[in-house]
Design an enzyme around this catalytic site. Structure first.
Site, PDB file in Angstrom:
ATOM      1  N   GLU A 291       0.871  -1.086  -0.172  1.00 23.88           N
ATOM      2  CA  GLU A 291      -0.126   0.039   0.080  1.00 23.88           C
ATOM      3  C   GLU A 291       1.044   1.263   0.074  1.00 23.88           C
ATOM      4  OE1 GLU A 291      -3.056   0.264   3.286  1.00 23.88           O
ATOM      5  OE2 GLU A 291      -4.646   0.299   1.690  1.00 23.88           O
ATOM      6  N   HIS A 320       7.720 -26.435   0.343  1.00 22.18           N
ATOM      7  CA  HIS A 320       7.315 -27.674  -0.687  1.00 22.18           C
ATOM      8  C   HIS A 320       5.904 -26.962  -1.513  1.00 22.18           C
ATOM      9  CE1 HIS A 320       9.416 -30.573   1.662  1.00 22.18           C
ATOM     10  NE2 HIS A 320       9.184 -29.721   2.524  1.00 22.18           N
ATOM     11  N   LYS A 434     -13.641   1.758  -2.813  1.00 25.47           N
ATOM     12  CA  LYS A 434     -14.579   2.211  -1.636  1.00 25.47           C
ATOM     13  C   LYS A 434     -15.969   2.925  -1.998  1.00 25.47           C
ATOM     14  CE  LYS A 434     -11.339   2.706   2.153  1.00 25.47           C
ATOM     15  NZ  LYS A 434     -10.795   3.660   3.142  1.00 25.47           N
TER      16      LYS A 434
HETATM   17  O1  PA5 Z   1      -2.816   1.880   5.913  1.00 24.52           O
HETATM   18  C1  PA5 Z   1      -4.013   2.359   5.927  1.00 24.52           C
HETATM   19  O2  PA5 Z   1      -4.345   3.535   5.894  1.00 24.52           O
HETATM   20  C2  PA5 Z   1      -5.196   1.500   5.452  1.00 24.52           C
HETATM   21  O3  PA5 Z   1      -4.887   0.292   5.053  1.00 24.52           O
HETATM   22  C3  PA5 Z   1      -6.064   1.505   6.573  1.00 24.52           C
HETATM   23  O4  PA5 Z   1      -5.256   0.797   7.909  1.00 24.52           O
HETATM   24  C4  PA5 Z   1      -7.240   0.593   6.633  1.00 24.52           C
HETATM   25  O5  PA5 Z   1      -8.017   0.991   5.423  1.00 24.52           O
HETATM   26  C5  PA5 Z   1      -8.290   0.819   7.895  1.00 24.52           C
HETATM   27  O6  PA5 Z   1      -8.528   2.214   7.816  1.00 24.52           O
HETATM   28  P1  PA5 Z   1      -9.292   2.654   9.380  1.00 24.52           P
HETATM   29  O7  PA5 Z   1      -7.909   2.244  10.221  1.00 24.52           O
HETATM   30  O8  PA5 Z   1      -9.332   4.269   9.005  1.00 24.52           O
HETATM   31  O9  PA5 Z   1     -10.595   1.828   9.443  1.00 24.52           O
END
Ligand code: PA5
Length: 459
Positions: A291, A320, A434
């Site tokens: 990410e 394996h 989203k």
């Molecule tokens: O790294 C990030 O910002 C995302 O992966 C969030 O952790 C994830 O979308 C969850 O978001 P939130 O903590 O706002 O619910």
């Protein structure tokens, strides 16, 4: 007790000149490394990397977390995290790394705290299955969301809220702890209105960089993990990662070598722990690396399509299933081995079947020795096949070394982002999906998106 980092198998002396790098290759990045270091410093002083200061700046929060954790342990049999992505993977990784591998099945007096569950999906079967085995009256739910608005987490929270109200009546609010931003989103508003115990995620701490904030500290403390040692380990590593000298800074060195590898088309980053307890670290790291670095545009607005696809593997299990591909498939991977210097339990292989030479050699060794040998052997096989790898050894798997590992990988990722000249702290590519979900479920304000979706080609 310091992590040991072996990068020899990234180097030409070991894997050969075709694939491996030289000291000169690293030195040739001097200008970029220096510029990236300066940007790290500037961001840190501007408060944009507050996660780096978490090991030092939470004294009051840590005291409160330890107090709350003590109370939670006294009051409940089950502690359930409701969260997803950065609000779930860290708690899961740390708990699995540091507690008994069958923690939940141990009798209460052998566990450090209540049974621990992380509900990081909205699969109705999984949610219903959890509700089948927990008694709400004996459960505390920790709803974690930095944004306070993530659909999956908020949907889970709404379900839990209703269930608790129906089953427990007026005392329900004492079964919810919220961990969220101080201002943003709906969760903080609801938590304040309802009077839940609440922990705040500091503003310069994004989801996937939040494990050492209350996001990870509360669940860890509830399960009996020494969070002060976890933070001390992270602080120690952070000190090591401050120097601009790439050869002395472990996070910078790892990032620089990954950066060179990406430039040569190594598009896949495998993390392969040889310790079951570190299995979920590969999941946590997969999110952090994917990410943070998977970006279409760089900071100058140019299309760059950066990043490496993370792959999670587990030694010896995946020897394996995947190692054949790593040794003989495309030259497109860098493998990071996580190795345990020692195991918290050991099992002897008995000296039986002495007359069967294909088995007798195993007798008298331990399973730990066998697993360690398999890690070395896989590393060797990859090296022989001119494949790139690092090995990070945790001399012991304890809160201090796990804290180091978290900070090492987080600083490495942020520095790799600077080298790639991208924003390692946003995730614009997740937004489209989203928004489409919101439109499909009829969220107000998403009518245009709904029309756009309706106009997509029919299947
Ligand atoms: O790294 C990030 O910002 C995302 O992966 C969030 O952790 C994830 O979308 C969850 O978001 P939130 O903590 O706002 O619910």
């Amino acid at each position: 007790m310091k992590l040991q980092i072996d990068y020899n198998n990234m180097m030409a002396d070991y894997v050969g000149p075709q694939e491996g790098f030289t000291r000169q290759d690293i030195e040739s990045l001097a200008g970029q490394l220096q510029a990236a270091h300066q940007r790290m410093l500037a961001k840190r002083s501007a408060g944009e990397m507050q996660w780096r200061d978490l090991p030092w700046q939470q004294e009051a929060e840590v005291r409160q977390i330890i107090k709350t954790a003590r109370e939670v342990r006294r009051r409940c049999e089950n502690f359930v995290v409701l969260g997803i992505g950065g609000s779930a993977l860290g708690p899961l990784a740390v708990q699995t790394a540091l507690n008994h591998l069958h923690y939940n099945e141990l009798p209460p007096d052998k566990r450090g705290g209540p049974r621990f569950y992380v509900l990081d999906n909205i699969d109705p079967e999984r949610v219903a299955a959890l509700f089948d085995i927990i008694d709400p009256a004996q459960t505390i739910f920790n709803v974690i969301s930095k944004s306070g608005s993530t659909a999956e987490t908020m949907a889970q929270f709404m379900i839990v809220y209703q269930m608790l109200r129906q089953k427990l009546g007026s005392g329900y609010a004492a079964h919810i702890i919220a961990t969220t931003d101080a201002e943003r989103g709906n969760l903080i508003k609801i938590a304040r209105a309802e009077g839940y115990a609440t922990f705040i995620i500091p503003s310069g701490v994004g989801g996937r960089y939040s494990e050492l904030s209350p996001v990870g500290l509360l669940p860890a403390a509830v399960c009996g993990i020494d969070i002060e040692e976890l933070l001390a380990g992270a602080a120690y590593m952070d000190q090591l990662c401050r120097t601009a000298d790439v050869f002395a800074n472990p996070a910078y060195l790892l990032a620089a070598l990954q950066f060179l590898a990406m430039q040569r088309g190594k598009n896949i980053s495998v993390m392969m722990p040889y310790a079951e307890s570190l299995k979920y670290f590969a999941d946590w790291y997969a999110q952090l690396w994917a990410e943070s670095l998977g970006k279409r545009y760089n900071l100058s607005g140019e299309e760059v399509f950066t990043g490496q696809t993370p792959v999670k593997a587990l030694g010896a299990t995946d020897q394996h299933s995947q190692v054949q591909l790593y040794t003989e498939g495309p030259f497109d991977k860098v493998v990071t081995f996580l190795k345990a210097g020692s195991f918290r339990a050991e099992v002897d292989i008995p000296r039986v079947f002495k007359h069967v030479s294909g088995l007798a050699f195993l007798g008298g060794h331990t399973l730990g020795e066998l697993l360690t040998a398999e890690q070395l052997a896989t590393e060797y096989a990859l090296m022989k096949a001119a494949r790139l790898s690092f090995t990070i050894t945790l001399p012991e798997i304890n809160p201090f070394t796990v804290g180091q590992l978290i900070q090492l990988l987080a600083v490495k990722t942020a520095f790799a982002g600077e080298l790639l000249h991208i924003n390692a702290f946003d995730q614009p590519g997740v937004e489209e999906g989203k928004n489409a979900t919101y439109a499909l479920l009829g969220r107000p304000g998403y009518e245009a998106k709904k029309e756009e979706l309706a106009a997509r080609p029919a299947k």
